[in-house]
Design an enzyme around this catalytic site. Structure first.
Site, short mmCIF file in Angstrom:
data_model
loop_
_atom_site.label_atom_id
_atom_site.label_comp_id
_atom_site.label_asym_id
_atom_site.label_seq_id
_atom_site.Cartn_x
_atom_site.Cartn_y
_atom_site.Cartn_z
N LYS A 217 0.82 -1.22 0.00
CA LYS A 217 0.00 0.00 0.00
C LYS A 217 0.86 1.28 0.00
CE LYS A 217 -4.01 -2.18 2.20
NZ LYS A 217 -5.13 -1.98 3.18
N ASN B 284 -2.14 0.28 6.56
CA ASN B 284 -1.70 -0.98 7.18
C ASN B 284 -0.82 -1.81 6.24
OD1 ASN B 284 -3.69 -1.93 5.47
ND2 ASN B 284 -4.76 -3.14 7.00
P1 CMP Z 1 -7.64 -4.51 3.32
O1 CMP Z 1 -7.22 -5.91 3.55
O2 CMP Z 1 -6.96 -3.77 2.23
O3 CMP Z 1 -9.23 -4.48 3.07
C1 CMP Z 1 -10.03 -3.37 3.39
C2 CMP Z 1 -9.29 -2.32 4.14
O4 CMP Z 1 -10.09 -1.37 4.80
C3 CMP Z 1 -8.49 -2.96 5.25
O5 CMP Z 1 -7.40 -3.68 4.69
C4 CMP Z 1 -8.13 -1.74 6.10
O6 CMP Z 1 -6.93 -1.11 5.65
C5 CMP Z 1 -9.30 -0.78 5.83
N1 CMP Z 1 -10.15 -0.54 6.99
C6 CMP Z 1 -10.35 0.65 7.59
N2 CMP Z 1 -11.19 0.53 8.61
C7 CMP Z 1 -11.54 -0.78 8.70
C8 CMP Z 1 -12.39 -1.53 9.57
N3 CMP Z 1 -13.06 -0.97 10.57
N4 CMP Z 1 -12.49 -2.86 9.34
C9 CMP Z 1 -11.84 -3.46 8.32
N5 CMP Z 1 -11.04 -2.79 7.46
C10 CMP Z 1 -10.87 -1.46 7.65
#
Ligand code: CMP
Length: 139
Positions: free
Chosen positions: A10, A113
């Site tokens: 990312k 993340n």
């Molecule tokens: P990713 O695996 O890329 O899929 C969705 C993304 O949303 C997740 O990683 C996080 O970076 C982001 N995100 C932000 N807030 C939340 C949340 N409350 N629950 C899950 N994903 C979140």
């Protein structure tokens, strides 16, 4: 069985020049990077990729973040690659990620993340197809 999974390094990681460090952790986990490209996602690409979260309150911030800088899209291959990659990524929320995982090492917040990985075989195939043609994956 040998599987493929889809990964995104990312914008928080590309910004901090961590692509190589993340890739080293991927390879140390026994996964092979069989497709890889650096790309700046358009808003349309990010919205489509995260369509499943369209109704969630974090969707707008997520799309903004994922289009804020370059990402590296990847296809990873290995034994049980989907679960193996989720193990080495660590929990979505870095405050819950176990030591030794990519997110524990590098993630800044739940949005920033560091990595994305597919959660199931069907989504892996669908996500890979959004970014790679068969000839761009060399196992
Ligand atoms: P990713 O695996 O890329 O899929 C969705 C993304 O949303 C997740 O990683 C996080 O970076 C982001 N995100 C932000 N807030 C939340 C949340 N409350 N629950 C899950 N994903 C979140």
């Amino acid at each position: 069985a040998v599987q493929r999974t889809f990964s995104i390094i990312k914008p928080d990681a590309t910004k901090r020049n961590l692509t190589g460090k993340v890739n080293a952790m991927i390879e140390d986990a026994g996964l092979r990077i069989v497709g890889q490209r650096r790309v700046h996602l358009s808003e349309a690409q990010a919205k489509r990729f995260y369509e499943v979260h369209a109704e969630r309150p974090f969707y707008g911030d997520l799309v903004n973040f994922m289009t804020s800088g370059p990402v590296v899209v990847q296809v990873l291959e290995g034994e049980n690659a989907i679960a193996a990659y989720r193990d080495v990524m660590g929990a979505t929320n870095p405050s819950e990620a176990k030591p030794g995982t990519i997110r524990a090492a590098f993630a800044e917040s739940i949005d920033a993340n560091t990595v994305h990985g597919s959660d199931a075989p069907e989504t892996a195939a669908e996500e890979i197809a959004q970014f790679f043609t068969d000839d761009q994956i060399v196992g």
